[in-house]
Design an enzyme around this catalytic site. Structure first.
Site, short mmCIF file in Angstrom:
data_model
loop_
_atom_site.label_atom_id
_atom_site.label_comp_id
_atom_site.label_asym_id
_atom_site.label_seq_id
_atom_site.Cartn_x
_atom_site.Cartn_y
_atom_site.Cartn_z
N SER A 166 0.73 -1.24 -0.01
CA SER A 166 -0.03 -0.04 0.05
C SER A 166 0.88 1.24 -0.08
O SER A 166 1.61 1.42 -0.73
CB SER A 166 -0.95 0.07 1.14
OG SER A 166 -1.99 1.04 1.26
N ASP A 258 -9.75 -3.96 -4.98
CA ASP A 258 -9.09 -2.68 -4.50
C ASP A 258 -9.58 -1.42 -5.09
O ASP A 258 -9.32 -1.24 -6.30
CB ASP A 258 -7.68 -3.15 -4.42
CG ASP A 258 -6.77 -2.00 -3.48
OD1 ASP A 258 -7.28 -0.85 -3.14
OD2 ASP A 258 -5.58 -2.24 -3.70
N HIS A 288 -7.71 -4.98 -0.81
CA HIS A 288 -6.47 -4.16 -0.39
C HIS A 288 -6.00 -4.69 0.99
O HIS A 288 -6.97 -4.80 1.86
CB HIS A 288 -6.93 -2.79 -0.35
CG HIS A 288 -5.72 -1.89 -0.38
ND1 HIS A 288 -4.95 -1.17 -1.11
CD2 HIS A 288 -5.02 -1.37 0.93
CE1 HIS A 288 -4.04 -0.33 -0.65
NE2 HIS A 288 -4.03 -0.57 0.85
#
Length: 318
Positions: A166, A258, A288
């Site tokens: 991320s 995501d 995610h």
């Protein structure tokens, strides 16, 4: 067998079960919490949803000098000693606001064990107390120190593998680009961004489709953006806008459900157009952050080993 959402999107049964639990829990929006409270919530979720850390022979804290003071690092290794070789430099996710060495300890132990490589995690400064560019400044400084500090680390590092999830995936790319423009003492031999944010475009289809109900939501993303306070279009915040001609081999990972999936896709497309050796892995039916949810989402455990296998192939065959 996968389930279908109301919009016809395929979702894995274990992912659906986890999302049903989250969406029924009524957790207050992250934007209503203080950063300290949000960090504690993230740590608590990690302790519940993630597998237990592996018991490695070496888990040791280190300190690197940084542009605004010492930077905490943590070394993970499945061997007490090893011959010279590459190391993974790991940058944790959390929107540049939450996350730390503790939240990602389990995943780092898994990486070190599966790859049989030292992993050095970086505890960079967090926003909003330390907005952009504090995080990339710290991460770049840490990577350069790792390349030149065999005595402190107890290992001679011959190549760097920036890796992160991320926001940490973003930082892995940013560090790789910085070390391409001004090389460190040893080369970056591979980068591994997991579901990274690479641009600031507001019109990705994945954002519109998955920004509510799939864990990472619009409110949280807006809060992270405000806290990080990055300069719009700045390549050190949004690495899609940089040159990609000298990018090393890359294992790029995205998640099918995501909201920032397409930010990873467009980055992968740019790398391929630039002639970079890319292994692109998009895991369908998952969300995610799956690499840190390997207890709550058992299929994510298998996904992590697909990622590790791709890394090994690059390291063995170039």
């Amino acid at each position: 067998m996968a389930d279908e959402t109301a919009t016809g999107v395929t979702i894995r049964p274990d992912v659906k079960g986890f999302l049903d639990y989250l969406n029924a829990a009524g957790t207050p929006p992250m934007s209503t919490l203080t950063p300290a409270m949000a960090r504690q919530e993230f740590l608590m979720m990690s302790s519940v949803a993630e597998r237990a850390p592996l018991d490695l022979p070496v888990i040791r804290d280190l300190v690197a000098p940084g542009p605004a003071g010492d930077i905490g690092l943590r070394l993970y290794d499945s061997r007490d000693t090893r011959a010279p070789g590459p190391a993974v430099v790991f940058f944790h996710g959390g929107g540049f606001v939450i996350g730390d060495l503790a939240t990602h300890q389990a995943f780092c132990t898994e990486i070190a064990s599966a790859l049989d490589l030292p992993v050095i995690a970086v505890d960079y400064r967090l926003a909003p107390e330390h907005p952009f560019p504090a995080a990339p400044d710290d991460c770049e400084a840490a990577a350069r120190w790792i390349a030149t500090s065999p005595d402190a680390i107890g290992r001679t590092i011959t190549g760097l593998i920036p890796m992160g999830d991320s926001a940490g995936g973003n930082l892995a790319i940013v560090v790789t680009q910085a070390l391409g423009a001004r090389p460190a003492a040893v080369p970056v031999i591979l980068q591994v961004p997991l579901y990274p944010l690479t641009d600031d475009r507001p019109d990705h289809a994945s954002y519109r489709q998955f920004c509510e109900g799939f864990m990472l939501n619009a409110d949280s993303m807006a809060w992270f953006t405000r806290c990080y306070a990055a300069t719009p279009g700045d390549p050190r915040a949004y690495p899609l806008y940089n040159d990609h001609a000298h990018t090393p081999p890359t294992v790029l990972v995205t998640a099918g459900l995501d909201p920032i999936r397409d930010s990873g896709r467009v980055y992968g497309a740019e790398l391929i157009l630039a002639g970079v050796n890319v292994t692109f892995l998009e895991f369908a039916g998952t969300i995610h952050g799956f690499a840190q949810l390997r207890k709550a989402i058992p299929s994510a455990y298998d996904d992590s080993f697909t990622i590790f296998a791709a890394i090994k192939r690059h390291l063995e065959h170039g």
